[in-house]
Design a protein around this motif. Structure first.
Motif, mmCIF file in Angstrom:
data_model
loop_
_atom_site.group_PDB
_atom_site.id
_atom_site.type_symbol
_atom_site.label_atom_id
_atom_site.label_comp_id
_atom_site.label_asym_id
_atom_site.label_seq_id
_atom_site.Cartn_x
_atom_site.Cartn_y
_atom_site.Cartn_z
ATOM 1 N N THR A 1 4.988 17.059 8.240
ATOM 2 C CA THR A 1 4.440 17.137 6.886
ATOM 3 C C THR A 1 2.970 16.755 6.927
ATOM 4 N N GLU A 2 2.253 17.151 5.911
ATOM 5 C CA GLU A 2 0.865 16.729 5.796
ATOM 6 C C GLU A 2 0.480 16.658 4.333
ATOM 7 N N ARG A 3 -0.558 15.908 4.086
ATOM 8 C CA ARG A 3 -1.039 15.743 2.722
ATOM 9 C C ARG A 3 -1.731 17.009 2.254
ATOM 10 N N THR A 4 -1.661 17.269 0.966
ATOM 11 C CA THR A 4 -2.307 18.457 0.420
ATOM 12 C C THR A 4 -3.722 18.167 -0.058
ATOM 13 N N ARG A 5 -4.095 16.893 -0.066
ATOM 14 C CA ARG A 5 -5.461 16.501 -0.440
ATOM 15 C C ARG A 5 -6.126 15.873 0.776
ATOM 16 N N PRO A 6 -7.406 16.180 0.977
ATOM 17 C CA PRO A 6 -8.097 15.523 2.097
ATOM 18 C C PRO A 6 -8.313 14.040 1.787
ATOM 19 N N GLY A 7 -8.474 13.261 2.817
ATOM 20 C CA GLY A 7 -8.717 11.834 2.636
ATOM 21 C C GLY A 7 -7.482 11.009 2.898
ATOM 22 N N LYS A 8 -7.649 9.724 2.740
ATOM 23 C CA LYS A 8 -6.567 8.786 3.022
ATOM 24 C C LYS A 8 -5.744 8.510 1.769
ATOM 25 N N ALA A 9 -4.523 8.022 2.016
ATOM 26 C CA ALA A 9 -3.660 7.559 0.931
ATOM 27 C C ALA A 9 -3.131 6.193 1.337
ATOM 28 N N TYR A 10 -3.059 5.309 0.373
ATOM 29 C CA TYR A 10 -2.640 3.935 0.623
ATOM 30 C C TYR A 10 -1.384 3.599 -0.158
ATOM 31 N N VAL A 11 -0.644 2.626 0.340
ATOM 32 C CA VAL A 11 0.542 2.113 -0.344
ATOM 33 C C VAL A 11 0.053 1.050 -1.323
ATOM 34 N N PRO A 12 0.236 1.268 -2.634
ATOM 35 C CA PRO A 12 -0.221 0.247 -3.578
ATOM 36 C C PRO A 12 0.651 -0.998 -3.514
ATOM 37 N N ARG A 13 0.038 -2.153 -3.648
ATOM 38 C CA ARG A 13 0.777 -3.413 -3.686
ATOM 39 C C ARG A 13 1.589 -3.448 -4.982
ATOM 40 N N ALA A 14 2.775 -4.034 -4.912
ATOM 41 C CA ALA A 14 3.651 -4.058 -6.087
ATOM 42 C C ALA A 14 4.325 -5.409 -6.230
ATOM 43 N N ASP A 15 4.533 -5.793 -7.467
ATOM 44 C CA ASP A 15 5.350 -6.950 -7.816
ATOM 45 C C ASP A 15 6.515 -6.412 -8.643
ATOM 46 N N ILE A 16 7.704 -6.946 -8.413
ATOM 47 C CA ILE A 16 8.878 -6.516 -9.172
ATOM 48 C C ILE A 16 9.477 -7.742 -9.848
ATOM 49 N N TYR A 17 9.621 -7.643 -11.162
ATOM 50 C CA TYR A 17 10.171 -8.730 -11.963
ATOM 51 C C TYR A 17 11.499 -8.273 -12.539
ATOM 52 N N GLU A 18 12.416 -9.219 -12.709
ATOM 53 C CA GLU A 18 13.697 -8.895 -13.313
ATOM 54 C C GLU A 18 13.911 -9.737 -14.553
ATOM 55 N N THR A 19 14.320 -9.067 -15.628
ATOM 56 C CA THR A 19 14.713 -9.752 -16.848
ATOM 57 C C THR A 19 16.201 -9.469 -17.044
ATOM 58 N N ASP A 20 16.766 -10.000 -18.099
ATOM 59 C CA ASP A 20 18.184 -9.742 -18.362
ATOM 60 C C ASP A 20 18.451 -8.251 -18.567
ATOM 61 N N GLY A 21 17.495 -7.553 -19.179
ATOM 62 C CA GLY A 21 17.738 -6.156 -19.526
ATOM 63 C C GLY A 21 16.999 -5.115 -18.722
ATOM 64 N N SER A 22 16.110 -5.529 -17.803
ATOM 65 C CA SER A 22 15.357 -4.509 -17.075
ATOM 66 C C SER A 22 14.717 -5.063 -15.808
ATOM 67 N N LEU A 23 14.218 -4.135 -15.006
ATOM 68 C CA LEU A 23 13.340 -4.449 -13.889
ATOM 69 C C LEU A 23 11.964 -3.934 -14.278
ATOM 70 N N VAL A 24 10.934 -4.655 -13.881
ATOM 71 C CA VAL A 24 9.569 -4.239 -14.188
ATOM 72 C C VAL A 24 8.791 -4.193 -12.875
ATOM 73 N N ILE A 25 8.201 -3.033 -12.592
ATOM 74 C CA ILE A 25 7.371 -2.874 -11.404
ATOM 75 C C ILE A 25 5.912 -2.853 -11.862
ATOM 76 N N VAL A 26 5.099 -3.702 -11.235
ATOM 77 C CA VAL A 26 3.666 -3.749 -11.537
ATOM 78 C C VAL A 26 2.925 -3.423 -10.242
ATOM 79 N N THR A 27 2.127 -2.352 -10.262
ATOM 80 C CA THR A 27 1.386 -1.945 -9.067
ATOM 81 C C THR A 27 -0.107 -1.887 -9.360
ATOM 82 N N ASP A 28 -0.896 -2.216 -8.348
ATOM 83 C CA ASP A 28 -2.352 -2.143 -8.463
ATOM 84 C C ASP A 28 -2.820 -0.813 -7.903
ATOM 85 N N MET A 29 -3.495 -0.028 -8.732
ATOM 86 C CA MET A 29 -4.038 1.259 -8.328
ATOM 87 C C MET A 29 -5.456 1.398 -8.875
ATOM 88 N N PRO A 30 -6.415 0.669 -8.295
ATOM 89 C CA PRO A 30 -7.792 0.760 -8.797
ATOM 90 C C PRO A 30 -8.306 2.192 -8.771
#
Length: 138
Positions: free
Chosen positions: A24-53
């Motif tokens: 496989t290869e990327r369809t856009r030139p340049g690099k791609a990075y894995v964004p850092r993520a925090d995952i929080y859990e509440t009684d009713g949901s999971l919340v994912i927070v990612t940094d994508m400057p």
């Protein structure tokens, strides 16, 4: 009375580049990075927070296929006219990350919002139900 001080530990964390699978290869030139993520859990949901400057609502794409939630953020970086880059500490690139969702997530009610390059995804849980099973004599 004693005073306690907490020392803040910092760590230089390198950006992790997305690994491209063989064949496989990327369809856009340049690099791609894995964004850092925090995952929080509440009684009713999971919340994912990612940094994508550099990503906004028009350049982020979130898809759910089967049990895979995929995030893609495209970053456009333009060097100002009459300037050339002399030194850089921060490499610019797109963002890609996938999460496998369990059957406990209500796929029809997932919501996402982005503000200042921080993507927040709310994954509501399927309400737990208890059902009484009637036993019949045969």
């Amino acid at each position: 009375m004693s005073t306690k001080t907490k020392e803040i530990q910092t760590q230089d964390i390198e950006k992790q580049e997305v690994e491209v699978s063989e064949g496989t290869e990327r369809t856009r030139p340049g690099k791609a990075y894995v964004p850092r993520a925090d995952i929080y859990e509440t009684d009713g949901s999971l919340v994912i927070v990612t940094d994508m400057p550099g990503v906004d609502k028009d350049t982020v794409d979130i898809t759910l296929e089967k049990n895979i939630l995929t995030l893609k953020g495209l970053v456009e970086f333009n060097t100002p006219d009459n300037y050339s880059l002399a030194y850089t500490e921060y490499e610019v690139g797109d963002y890609e990350r996938s999460f496998t969702l369990s059957s406990e997530i209500d796929r029809d009610n997932i919501e996402a919002a982005i503000k200042d390059g921080v993507l927040k995804i709310n994954l509501p849980k399927v309400p737990q139900s208890t059902k009484k099973i009637e036993v019949k004599a045969t």
